[in-house]
Write an enzyme that holds these catalytic residues in place. Structure first.
Site, short mmCIF file in Angstrom:
data_model
loop_
_atom_site.label_atom_id
_atom_site.label_comp_id
_atom_site.label_asym_id
_atom_site.label_seq_id
_atom_site.Cartn_x
_atom_site.Cartn_y
_atom_site.Cartn_z
N ARG A 84 1.04 -1.03 -0.17
CA ARG A 84 -0.44 -0.27 0.17
C ARG A 84 1.36 0.90 -0.09
O ARG A 84 2.09 1.22 -0.15
CB ARG A 84 -1.27 -0.19 1.38
CG ARG A 84 -0.54 -0.94 2.47
CD ARG A 84 0.52 0.23 3.09
NE ARG A 84 -0.09 1.25 3.15
CZ ARG A 84 1.36 2.46 3.90
NH1 ARG A 84 1.88 2.19 3.57
NH2 ARG A 84 0.73 3.31 3.54
N GLY A 85 0.22 2.56 -0.13
CA GLY A 85 0.51 3.54 0.06
C GLY A 85 1.21 3.96 -2.01
O GLY A 85 1.24 3.75 -2.88
N ALA A 86 0.98 5.01 -2.16
CA ALA A 86 0.24 5.68 -4.11
C ALA A 86 1.85 5.31 -4.36
O ALA A 86 1.10 4.37 -5.71
CB ALA A 86 -0.12 7.19 -3.95
N ARG B 216 -7.46 0.21 -6.93
CA ARG B 216 -7.93 1.75 -6.21
C ARG B 216 -7.97 2.64 -6.54
O ARG B 216 -6.61 3.16 -7.11
CB ARG B 216 -6.54 1.27 -4.86
CG ARG B 216 -6.25 -0.10 -4.16
CD ARG B 216 -5.49 0.59 -2.79
NE ARG B 216 -6.26 0.64 -1.58
CZ ARG B 216 -6.11 1.50 -0.44
NH1 ARG B 216 -5.01 1.23 -0.90
NH2 ARG B 216 -6.99 1.62 0.22
N GLN C 121 -2.27 2.32 9.41
CA GLN C 121 -1.33 1.90 9.18
C GLN C 121 0.33 2.75 10.69
O GLN C 121 1.65 2.52 10.25
CB GLN C 121 -1.11 2.94 7.79
CG GLN C 121 -2.03 2.52 6.77
CD GLN C 121 -3.02 2.74 6.84
OE1 GLN C 121 -3.87 2.94 7.94
NE2 GLN C 121 -3.86 2.68 5.19
N ASP D 172 -2.16 10.54 -1.85
CA ASP D 172 -3.14 10.05 -3.33
C ASP D 172 -2.99 10.40 -3.73
O ASP D 172 -3.01 9.63 -5.27
CB ASP D 172 -3.64 9.04 -2.18
CG ASP D 172 -3.44 8.04 -1.15
OD1 ASP D 172 -2.69 7.33 -1.54
OD2 ASP D 172 -3.44 8.46 -0.22
N ASN E 129 -5.99 11.98 0.87
CA ASN E 129 -4.80 11.52 1.43
C ASN E 129 -6.15 10.73 2.10
O ASN E 129 -7.04 10.79 1.88
CB ASN E 129 -4.33 12.41 2.63
CG ASN E 129 -2.59 12.12 2.71
OD1 ASN E 129 -2.20 10.31 1.70
ND2 ASN E 129 -2.59 11.33 4.30
N LYS E 130 -5.54 9.56 3.10
CA LYS E 130 -5.65 9.06 4.57
C LYS E 130 -6.81 9.94 4.61
O LYS E 130 -6.40 11.18 5.56
CB LYS E 130 -4.98 7.77 4.72
CG LYS E 130 -5.14 6.90 5.72
CD LYS E 130 -6.13 6.05 5.59
CE LYS E 130 -5.25 5.62 4.66
NZ LYS E 130 -5.92 4.62 3.45
#
EC number: 5.3.1.23
Length: 337
Positions: free
Chosen positions: A51-53, A88, A187, A228, A238-239
């Site tokens: 995960r993570g863009a 995603r 996270q 993101d 973002n998250k």
């Protein structure tokens, strides 16, 4: 600092597999998974194994290279590209990496693997440049609040928000970090705290509802987060929980910095209202570590991301430069470089 670089996505050319560090199992154990097909890469992206863009962009690039090396024709590669893009929807780096790979689909396996390696190398170099530019913005001995994980685990290596922290420490500024736990996937608690501890950088964990009070007490100097997707006007996806932190930072007159590679900037998206927000299943909210924490039958919402309006952002830090308001002309100028 740990001398061994942390890179969460690796291509093993000897065995023709994409190796990913299973981020669902950190910090309890470090487990590497071998992904032997593009479909396995798609599933790993969907279930947050990786995960993570920027990191999922790298994984997608390697997934297409892998599929090509295993004999897939361009038509099949195009189908795989579509599956990757939809794995995603919020993180634009994923679609960016797939588009970049798609331009080379007819050139053969060697060209695709070369392009995937280039995407990986360029992302890590971008993170290091972002780190250097961002570190210059931090006061001496700053206490930095961050959210989610925008570190080496979320990129090809080094990190964006945590790259700023790393660069500051490497440059002799002994900054410390407050890490939000970042419910529901944790996270911050599981990944950011693990990364920073691994590198010997002081980190204190917070629950997601503590930031405002610590800001009020003067314990936080600034907020640095990843992204993101960044729209043309400077709105930032973002998250989930990032927006709330930005509001708190603005109220307490604290700088709110967004650190992201240029591949996260989406000039085709005019503003945050056009960014698709992924909704994940409520099971991730009503359970914790495999145990149900809410009464049976109670529904839950899980928008995985939110959008921070650009007036709440102090600066956007990319490898091409640091942009301040008004963001639209600043981002357009960087695009022209």
């Amino acid at each position: 600092m740990n001398p061994q670089p942390l890179r969460p996505v690796i291509y093993d050319e000897g065995r023709d597999v994409v190796r990913v560090l299973d981020q669902r199992r950190l910090p309890s154990e470090e487990v590497w998974l071998d992904l032997a097909s593009c479909d396995e890469v798609v599933q790993a992206i969907k279930d947050l194994t990786v995960r993570g863009a920027p990191a999922i962009g790298v994984a997608a690039a390697y997934g297409l290279a892998l599929e090509s090396r295993r004999g897939a024709e361009p038509a099949r590669l195009r189908e795989a590209s579509e599956r990757l893009v939809h794995a995603r929807p919020t993180a634009v780096n994923l679609a960016w990496a797939v588009r970049r790979m798609s331009r080379r689909l007819g050139l053969g396996p060697a060209a695709l693997l070369e392009e995937a390696h280039a995407i990986r190398d360029e992302d890590e170099a971008a993170c290091r440049r972002i780190g250097a530019l961002g570190a210059a913005l931090l006061p001496p001995r700053a206490s930095v609040l961050t959210h989610c994980n925008a570190g080496a685990l979320a990129t090809a290596g080094y990190g964006t928000a945590l790259g700023v922290v790393r660069a500051a420490v490497e440059g002799g500024n002994p900054v410390t970090v407050f890490a939000d736990e970042t419910r529901p996937f944790l996270q911050g608690a599981r990944l950011t705290a693990w990364e920073l501890k691994r590198d010997g950088i002081p980190v204190t964990l917070l629950t997601d509802n503590m930031a405002g009070w610590l800001m009020a007490q003067g314990e936080i100097a600034c907020v640095v987060v990843g992204a993101d997707r960044i729209a043309a006007n400077g709105d930032v996806a973002n998250k989930i929980g990032t927006y709330a932190l930005a509001v708190l930072a603005a109220y307490h007159h604290l700088p709110f910095y967004v650190a992201a590679p240029w591949s996260t900037v989406d000039l085709a998206t005019p503003d945050g209202s056009a960014i698709p927000i992924e909704e994940r299943g409520d099971e991730e909210v009503v359970t914790l570590a495999g145990q149900r924490i809410a009464p049976a039958g109670v529904p839950a919402r899980y928008p995985a991301f939110d959008v921070t309006p650009e007036p709440l952002v102090t600066a956007i830090i990319t490898e091409r430069g640091v942009v301040r308001r008004p963001f639209a002309p600043g981002l357009a100028a960087l695009a022209a470089r």
